[in-house]
Design a protein around this motif. Structure first.
Motif, PDB file in Angstrom:
ATOM      1  N   HIS A   1       0.835  -1.206   0.000  1.00 21.87           N
ATOM      2  CA  HIS A   1       0.000   0.000   0.000  1.00 21.87           C
ATOM      3  C   HIS A   1       0.868   1.254   0.000  1.00 21.87           C
ATOM      4  O   HIS A   1       0.548   2.240  -0.686  1.00 21.87           O
ATOM      5  CB  HIS A   1      -0.918  -0.021   1.230  1.00 21.87           C
TER       6      HIS A   1
ATOM      7  N   SER B   1      -8.136  10.693   2.274  1.00 23.70           N
ATOM      8  CA  SER B   1      -9.342  10.184   1.625  1.00 23.70           C
ATOM      9  C   SER B   1      -9.616   8.757   2.087  1.00 23.70           C
ATOM     10  O   SER B   1      -8.691   7.939   2.203  1.00 23.70           O
ATOM     11  CB  SER B   1      -9.188  10.217   0.103  1.00 23.70           C
TER      12      SER B   1
ATOM     13  N   LYS C   1     -11.324   5.029   1.772  1.00 23.54           N
ATOM     14  CA  LYS C   1     -11.723   4.044   0.774  1.00 23.54           C
ATOM     15  C   LYS C   1     -12.916   3.271   1.318  1.00 23.54           C
ATOM     16  O   LYS C   1     -12.868   2.723   2.409  1.00 23.54           O
ATOM     17  CB  LYS C   1     -10.556   3.087   0.489  1.00 23.54           C
ATOM     18  N   ARG C   2     -13.991   3.234   0.538  1.00 27.46           N
ATOM     19  CA  ARG C   2     -15.219   2.578   0.974  1.00 27.46           C
ATOM     20  C   ARG C   2     -15.570   1.433   0.037  1.00 27.46           C
ATOM     21  O   ARG C   2     -15.206   1.439  -1.142  1.00 27.46           O
ATOM     22  CB  ARG C   2     -16.374   3.580   1.032  1.00 27.46           C
ATOM     23  N   SER C   3     -16.285   0.484   0.588  1.00 25.68           N
ATOM     24  CA  SER C   3     -16.744  -0.660  -0.195  1.00 25.68           C
ATOM     25  C   SER C   3     -17.993  -0.282  -0.980  1.00 25.68           C
ATOM     26  O   SER C   3     -18.499   0.838  -0.898  1.00 25.68           O
ATOM     27  CB  SER C   3     -17.022  -1.848   0.724  1.00 25.68           C
TER      28      SER C   3
ATOM     29  N   LYS D   1      -7.274   5.481   1.103  1.00 22.68           N
ATOM     30  CA  LYS D   1      -6.859   5.296  -0.278  1.00 22.68           C
ATOM     31  C   LYS D   1      -5.331   5.262  -0.369  1.00 22.68           C
ATOM     32  O   LYS D   1      -4.653   5.881   0.437  1.00 22.68           O
ATOM     33  CB  LYS D   1      -7.407   6.426  -1.158  1.00 22.68           C
TER      34      LYS D   1
ATOM     35  N   GLU E   1      -3.744   7.575  -5.217  1.00 24.09           N
ATOM     36  CA  GLU E   1      -5.051   8.210  -5.354  1.00 24.09           C
ATOM     37  C   GLU E   1      -5.266   9.339  -4.357  1.00 24.09           C
ATOM     38  O   GLU E   1      -6.316   9.989  -4.392  1.00 24.09           O
ATOM     39  CB  GLU E   1      -6.148   7.154  -5.166  1.00 24.09           C
ATOM     40  N   ASP E   2      -4.302   9.577  -3.472  1.00 24.12           N
ATOM     41  CA  ASP E   2      -4.493  10.601  -2.434  1.00 24.12           C
ATOM     42  C   ASP E   2      -3.148  11.240  -2.115  1.00 24.12           C
ATOM     43  O   ASP E   2      -2.252  10.583  -1.594  1.00 24.12           O
ATOM     44  CB  ASP E   2      -5.112   9.970  -1.182  1.00 24.12           C
TER      45      ASP E   2
END
Length: 250
Positions: A45, A73, A75-77, A86, A90-91
């Motif tokens: 990650h 930010s 990260k959601r499912s 994230k 992406e962030d």
């Protein structure tokens, strides 16, 4: 495949197969034991970066004054549940280990270059620079972790987050070292050092707020006098960057 390379004898083919199986078993053994101590998915990650992220992150470390927002930010499912943060790709506010690792390696090489300019280069100097970098990093991590424990601060970040934040100072150290290696005067070198120390201090002050100073909605523990102690601790972390940078630059 064996016949194409002239390995037609059964004994040779058997030996090649045995060697391939041995290598596969050895690789699997190393992966099992390495994963026992290191969480590889979590480590990946922090290295999930892109070229644009690296460029923007370096700019953010050196010029953090007008950046906003600083929150990470989430990260959601598909059902809307939080799965974590994230990745850095992406962030821009997400900590990474790619920049700190390369910055520390570059710092060690610059130490060797500086010694070469002075005519006193020896491979042992690279060894000393590496161990000094590691010692300062471990000291900073242990200090922050123990202080969080004694101040009863909820430790919402992982240890890898702290490693990343502690390693960002080496970007500023590299800038100062390069200015000195280019033969800049004392006043210019000092000005660059003070600016970069203030920039990385401000960067950590805003980036680590979610660890040291959670929002007031998190509970009454964030108010005085507990909140005041946390704020002083956060300011101390930012101020200590100049001290660490002073010793590492010199």
């Amino acid at each position: 495949m064996y016949s194409q390379f002239g390995f037609n004898e059964p004994a040779t083919q058997l030996g090649m197969q045995f060697a391939g199986n041995a290598v596969a078993q050895g690789t699997a053994y190393m992966e099992r034991n390495f994963n026992r101590w290191v969480d590889m998915p979590a480590l990946r990650h922090y290295f999930n970066v892109s070229n644009m992220y690296v460029i923007n992150k370096l700019r953010l470390i050196l010029f953090p004054w007008r950046h906003s927002p600083w929150s990470r930010s989430i990260k959601r499912s598909e059902t809307g549940q939080m799965e974590g943060f994230k990745p850095p790709r992406e962030d821009i506010n997400s900590p990474d280990l790619y920049i700190p690792v390369l910055a520390i390696v570059t710092y060690i090489l610059l130490c060797g270059l500086a010694a070469g300019q002075q005519g006193s280069f020896h491979p042992e100097k690279l060894y000393v620079a590496g161990w000094c970098s590691l010692a300062f990093l471990l000291f900073e991590l242990i200090s922050m972790r123990l202080t969080c424990y004694f101040l009863n601060i909820p430790f919402e970040a992982s240890m890898l987050d702290l490693v990343a934040y502690s390693g960002y100072k080496y970007v500023c150290i590299i800038v100062t070292d390069v200015i000195k290696l280019l033969g800049a005067g004392k006043w210019l070198s000092t000005t660059v050092f003070v600016y970069t120390a203030l920039s990385v201090g401000f960067f950590l002050l805003r980036s680590m707020r979610y660890v040291i100073l959670p929002d007031a909605a998190a509970g009454p523990s964030t108010f005085n006098p507990q909140r005041k102690r946390r704020m002083w601790f956060l300011l101390t972390i930012a101020a200590m960057q100049m001290v660490f940078m002073f010793f590492l630059v010199n």
